[in-house]
Design an enzyme around this catalytic site. Structure first.
Site, PDB file in Angstrom:
ATOM      1  N   ASP A 388     -48.403  22.365  56.383  1.00  0.00           N
ATOM      2  CA  ASP A 388     -49.754  22.564  57.015  1.00  0.00           C
ATOM      3  C   ASP A 388     -49.616  21.437  58.246  1.00  0.00           C
ATOM      4  OD1 ASP A 388     -52.249  22.405  57.957  1.00  0.00           O
ATOM      5  OD2 ASP A 388     -53.369  22.501  55.998  1.00  0.00           O
ATOM      6  N   HIS A 389     -49.678  21.917  59.449  1.00  0.00           N
ATOM      7  CA  HIS A 389     -49.308  20.999  60.634  1.00  0.00           C
ATOM      8  C   HIS A 389     -50.631  20.077  60.791  1.00  0.00           C
ATOM      9  CE1 HIS A 389     -47.223  19.592  63.678  1.00  0.00           C
ATOM     10  NE2 HIS A 389     -46.611  20.665  64.267  1.00  0.00           N
ATOM     11  N   ARG A 390     -51.810  20.483  60.255  1.00  0.00           N
ATOM     12  CA  ARG A 390     -53.037  19.861  60.382  1.00  0.00           C
ATOM     13  C   ARG A 390     -52.703  18.314  59.835  1.00  0.00           C
ATOM     14  NH1 ARG A 390     -57.414  23.821  58.061  1.00  0.00           N
ATOM     15  NH2 ARG A 390     -55.737  23.655  56.274  1.00  0.00           N
TER      16      ARG A 390
END
Length: 415
Positions: A388-390
């Site tokens: 998850d790049h967040r």
């Protein structure tokens, strides 16, 4: 006074559950802690133990869905009388008194009319005649909630039925007898299409995976030489013949150690903060009969390979036997999905929200590789990390995956 058995809250966020079957019958003696009924939640199907001891005096809800806290049975002393109640699937218990009497005591009671209908439905004899032409009002079919659900599951058009309930209301019995009456015309020949109602677990899988696709993710892929990891597994099995140690156990251990080295990957994303966890609770994706489940191994970084193998064998076995409890699925911080046993060489796994990463593991295959200027054959295993790049940046994910690869190729560094 008889004790009310209420539908329990088995985990955070649970609002309702579906009773599949009772493990005791009315009149049976029940001990405290003895399995009483089987419930299907949005995550698991599990047995629920009794909080009381005595005699099961009455089962209010034999099967069906109910909200948390609803009375579903009574336990007390033999011969003790309890209030006669009836429950429609998904509804609240209603007193089995005459509607007029209930109305006189509480004229504003919102559920009085439904209670009367429910009582009438429970009292209609099997040979009751349907009231023709009274199953609908102003174009809307009058039917109980349970009858509507049964009709939907069986593909029956309620407007073709005649109700035998109060004022021609269609009740569950009318739907159950529908094959002898009028069923909705089939759009395709019978037997061509099978309609399988979604279970609560399948609905949850769909909801969670849909939510996962909304997260901005990226993938990283590496291949690891499994020569020494395979040697470790073989040697560990020789030393511990009573415990079946697998590559998945080694993966759980090395991932847990890598997570402790790269704490920024052992996180969960929320709207206000990143939750960074002090221990590695590793989920193992399991293809169980009821659907995909992810039971959790806790504090894996602190356990030996034998301890991990024992815990994994127990929890995976219970998953396949549909005997997981809610706590078995809670608090995971990272997930491993291994399809190598199916011969899958490489795949991309979907993250398991709210976790920030999942490792997809393929089969170990003999592969020609360059070593010291020569071509040699080595057992290579491909892994793809979805992140998850967040919550995790690319460099952090790459550094973590590089450590996992190093630990697999030199397992002594992780043990």
């Amino acid at each position: 006074m008889a004790s009310e058995v209420k539908l329990p809250r088995l985990g955070q966020g649970m609002e309702a559950g579906t009773i599949n079957k009772w493990l005791k019958s009315e009149g049976d003696t029940v001990s405290k802690g003895e399995p009483l009924f089987e419930i299907d939640t949005d995550k698991v199907t599990q047995e629920v133990e009794s909080d009381y001891e005595g005699v099961l005096l009455k089962i209010v809800l034999p099967q069906g869905e109910a909200p948390v806290g609803q009375t579903i049975a009574y336990i007390g002393k033999a011969g003790e009388e309890v209030q006669d109640t009836v429950v429609e699937d998904g509804g609240a218990p209603q007193s089995a008194e005459k509607p007029a009497e209930a109305h006189e005591r509480d004229p504003e009671r919102k559920e009085g009319r439904e209670a009367a209908a429910a009582v009438a439905e429970s009292q209609v004899p099997g040979g009751a005649e349907a009231v023709p032409g009274t199953g609908s009002t102003n174009g809307r079919v009058k039917a109980s909630p349970l009858a509507r659900r049964l009709a939907k599951e069986r593909g029956i058009d309620l407007s073709t039925l005649q109700g035998s309930g109060p004022d021609g209301r269609i009740i569950a019995r009318d739907v159950e007898q529908a094959p002898e009456r009028a069923a909705a015309p089939a759009a395709v020949p019978a037997g061509d299409i099978e309609s399988v109602p979604l279970t609560n677990i399948r609905k949850t899988i769909a909801q969670r995976l849909t939510a996962a696709w909304e997260a901005p993710v990226f993938q990283l892929t590496v291949s690891a030489d499994m020569t020494r990891a395979n040697e470790l597994v073989a040697r560990a099995r020789e030393l511990n013949p009573d415990v079946r140690i697998t590559v998945t156990d080694v993966l759980a251990k090395v991932c847990a150690q890598a997570l402790m080295r790269h704490r920024d990957v052992n996180v969960q994303y929320t709207d206000d903060a990143l939750l960074k966890f002090p221990t590695a609770n590793v989920g193992i994706a399991v293809a169980a009969p009821q659907g995909l489940v992810v039971p959790v191994l806790r504090s894996v970084e602190r356990q030996s390979l034998v301890e991990i193998a024992s815990a994994r064998g127990d929890i995976v076995g219970r998953a396949r036997e549909n005997k997981l409890a809610m706590q078995d699925l809670a608090d995971g911080t990272f997930t491993i999905s291994n399809l190598g046993m199916y011969g899958i060489e490489q795949f991309v796994a979907v993250i398991n929200p709210p976790q920030a990463a999942i490792l997809a593991v393929g089969a170990t295959l003999d592969t020609p590789v360059a070593r010291g200027g020569e071509v040699v054959v080595r057992p290579m295993m491909t892994m793809t990390l979805t992140v998850d790049h967040r919550a995790v940046d690319g460099a952090e994910g790459a550094d973590f995956l590089r450590t996992v690869k190093q630990f697999l190729e030199e397992p002594a560094l992780a043990l």
